[in-house]
Design an enzyme around this catalytic site. Sequence first.
Site, short mmCIF file in Angstrom:
data_model
loop_
_atom_site.label_atom_id
_atom_site.label_comp_id
_atom_site.label_asym_id
_atom_site.label_seq_id
_atom_site.Cartn_x
_atom_site.Cartn_y
_atom_site.Cartn_z
N TYR A 42 0.84 -1.20 0.00
CA TYR A 42 0.00 0.00 0.00
C TYR A 42 0.86 1.24 0.00
CZ TYR A 42 -3.81 -2.92 1.76
OH TYR A 42 -4.75 -3.88 1.93
N HIS A 199 -13.14 1.71 5.52
CA HIS A 199 -11.90 1.01 5.29
C HIS A 199 -11.54 0.05 6.42
CE1 HIS A 199 -10.88 4.33 2.30
NE2 HIS A 199 -10.68 3.22 1.63
N ARG A 229 -5.82 7.50 -8.37
CA ARG A 229 -4.89 6.48 -7.94
C ARG A 229 -5.36 5.16 -8.54
NH1 ARG A 229 -6.80 3.22 -3.40
NH2 ARG A 229 -4.66 2.59 -3.02
N GLU A 271 -8.53 -1.14 -10.67
CA GLU A 271 -9.45 -0.04 -10.36
C GLU A 271 -8.76 1.29 -10.61
OE1 GLU A 271 -12.09 -2.06 -6.76
OE2 GLU A 271 -10.79 -0.35 -6.34
N LYS A 323 -7.27 -9.85 -0.22
CA LYS A 323 -7.72 -9.69 -1.60
C LYS A 323 -8.40 -10.96 -2.13
CE LYS A 323 -4.43 -6.03 -2.92
NZ LYS A 323 -5.35 -5.00 -3.45
#
Lengths: 352, 202, 320
Positions: A42, A199, A229, A271, A323
């Site tokens: 990340y 989140h 992003r 994404e 994920k």
Amino acid sequence: MGSTASLPKFRDETYRDDFSFRNSEQSVLRAPFPFDKDSYMYAVNMELHQRTGQLNSAFNEPFDVDEHYLAEMRDRALVLDEDPLRYQSLPHMEMAGWDTLELLMTHKSQSYPESFSLTRNGHDWHWINRPMGIDQHFRFGDATTLPYSPLEYITRQAQGDYVVLDERQGNLWMDAGMVTTQADWSLDFDIGMNFYEWHAPVPLAHEKGIFDRALKYLLAVQQSNPARRLNWTMTVNPRLDTSPENFHKWGPENTHVTPENVADKLFLRIELQSFWRLPRSNALLFPIRCYFLSMRDISTVPKWGARMHRVLKTLPPELASYKGLDNFRQTAVDWLSQHDDGQPTTPGAQPD
Amino acid sequence: MMSTTQYASFKSRPLYGTLSPVSATAHLVVAEGEGSEAVKTLVASASAEFLDNATLIYAKGSGPEDATDAMQALGFKRFHTSATATASLPRLNAALDRLRMGTQIYLTGNESALSLFVKACADAGQDYQGLQTEHHGSLARRMQCVHCKGITENVTTQPAECAHCGLLLLVRDHYSRRIGAFQGVNINAEDPADVPAKEEMF
Amino acid sequence: MSINAGIDVIVSDVVEVNSLIKRFHFKRADGQQLPAFSGGAHVVIEMEDGEQRRRTPYSLMSSPFDTTDYQVSIRRDDEGRGGSLYMHREVTTGMAMKISYPANLFPLDLRARRHLLIAGGIGITPFLAQTDQLNRLSADLELHYGVRSPELGAYLPELNASLGHRLHTYYSDEKQFIDYDELLTRQPVGTHLYVCGPSPMIDATLNSARSLGWPEAHIHFEHFAKSPPGEPFVIELANSGLSVEVGREQSMLEAIEAAGVDAPYLCRGGACGQCETKVLEYDGELLHEDHWLEDDEKARGQKIMPCVSRFRGKRLVLER
């Protein structure tokens, strides 16, 4: 931005049942490949949302329209027929819906004038969407002149999910959205939550202070500086609607990946997230646009094949689990290894 | 994202504190079951005027104890009583309708009751950040099935069955204040033949 | 484009509102429509004042739905660093200027069941845009407006026309004052409070609301600090390797910009946090004037807000 791009021929394909979705060669090369180095962790990987140097890329226009447009809009309509909760807007968000409609109509008609047109005469607006065969006269600000609320109306005609964030008390609140192409999260459950709350299930990133920095960046996004992003996960079959609502229906497919079918059955799900300050509501629009690349698509670009192999191989286990990659990660790594020559890759994400 | 990992703490989880009297024009106290203990402590530490403009709504709840008499004896200016947290909601909503700004709201009880009370306050237009909460009693969760949207009350096991559609659900550490419930997601979707044993957890 | 991208405008009108206040109208230089905005938003106006470039924030007072022109009202401040004096003396119809895109640090909470607005003096300007927006939403609102006298009460006729009995005026020359405790005790649950005006009025409103038990989430205020004039001083910019003199009527941020160093900002009033800068070294006294840093942060002396704060002493090194 603001060129006058012509749209490609739209593919007649599906994101469910027989999964006839395919990428053309052009479509592979223009995808926003998310890895700019050989490993992944990340980061607050925000940048201004503007055109990059590449001639044909997903970053060419503020709201990219590609060969999958009509198929994706058909899939959205099917999802909404089954489950109207995928579109929701809390009562105070109607103005943000009009802001979103204006932003999308304005940019689409500027980017693709052959396909979309917007004519304004005071509050009387005329919208034409030629690919979808829509010709609509309506009064801006009067929801009774549209077949749906403004946010639902325009997002039934725009690829990607759209989340609208209200800004209050130095935080962002997910108070409206159209979410049918999501990587396994539920708008119905998360609506009303603030930036940290929605989140909550993400591992590692809270501790690394990622969300504090990302929030500070997002609060500074103003009308003059839209940002973007990239994020990613992996999906078995090109299924746009990987919702938790339907997890019991698509979950079994996670175990169907084999060494024989992995190249065409397993997809990198990219994404392209962007962030736009909306004028009249002061809300932040958060489009999340999904691009699929099969493992075979990726292997056609040598740099991407090698890099995908290295990223998957070295991914921290808690990230892989979060994920949802545990069932097929090793199979993918094994198949991709034949496309990794072990040589250093060039910097940046673009093909060589 | 689906995962069977349990995280020790999570950002959407409601955090409860300890009720303590603050300067305010009026006070509204809503208690369920063993939350009666928190009400006693609150009143004991408050000034004499506290009760003069204070309302108490007490729901006995499903536990064995009934503190109705003790609650009535505290001397609140207005006192309403109900059998359960759910049954108390119409009176709570009526009280919220009449409230003026500057009324401090205190909520206490088990996790399910707190979920209902916080949601009622938010629906009345009171931002949740101004509420005081204290947890007493069961940590059993209200759970929303993400698939069928039904709410199952008093969930104590992991995994747990949805009372509506019957799917076996992982009770996730993800909480919605708007729904007043934790999220339940099918735990064995990838392999329905794999049925994990239920453990008492909450 | 960057966060501080600007819009080229022409001053399309200058109107004397009363003996202290002038209203300035701006249209886009290219003839296009200006961006829409939300009630409570401000723009930063760039002023080329001789050698000095000033950038000062002003609330937009025109209707957020009218994008043909922007309007701001500026009260002449004879004691200030000179921004308002420049606008009053130098700016005339037809002049070309540059303004920022609108940004809103004083937004309405549209969930509110009721909006209670309290204005003092020139603090009325954001509420002109907000009441226009709220009227269109048919929202429940009440405006309490304190000024010295009817003559100095800018926009009273307009507000009377748009708000009627929902407007309450208080003239201090006639010994009329807002009774905050009374006002804030009778508001129904779900009311949000907004206050903009001189510091004593903001403090009185906040003190009353807090002591009556109003939750913070229901309290909103616009507190643009001003960078006061002061003794000149020198700052060293470590990253840029520059030494910069801050003039008597210049802010640190303006001096940094004048030296060619780009620094982020939104409000230029010590409220938004964007220009927060690390203090690497200092020998002297940091004169904090902002509403962004917490008191303990100010005491620690590791951060400063160069848009409003100053320095007195021998040496100050910033990470810029």
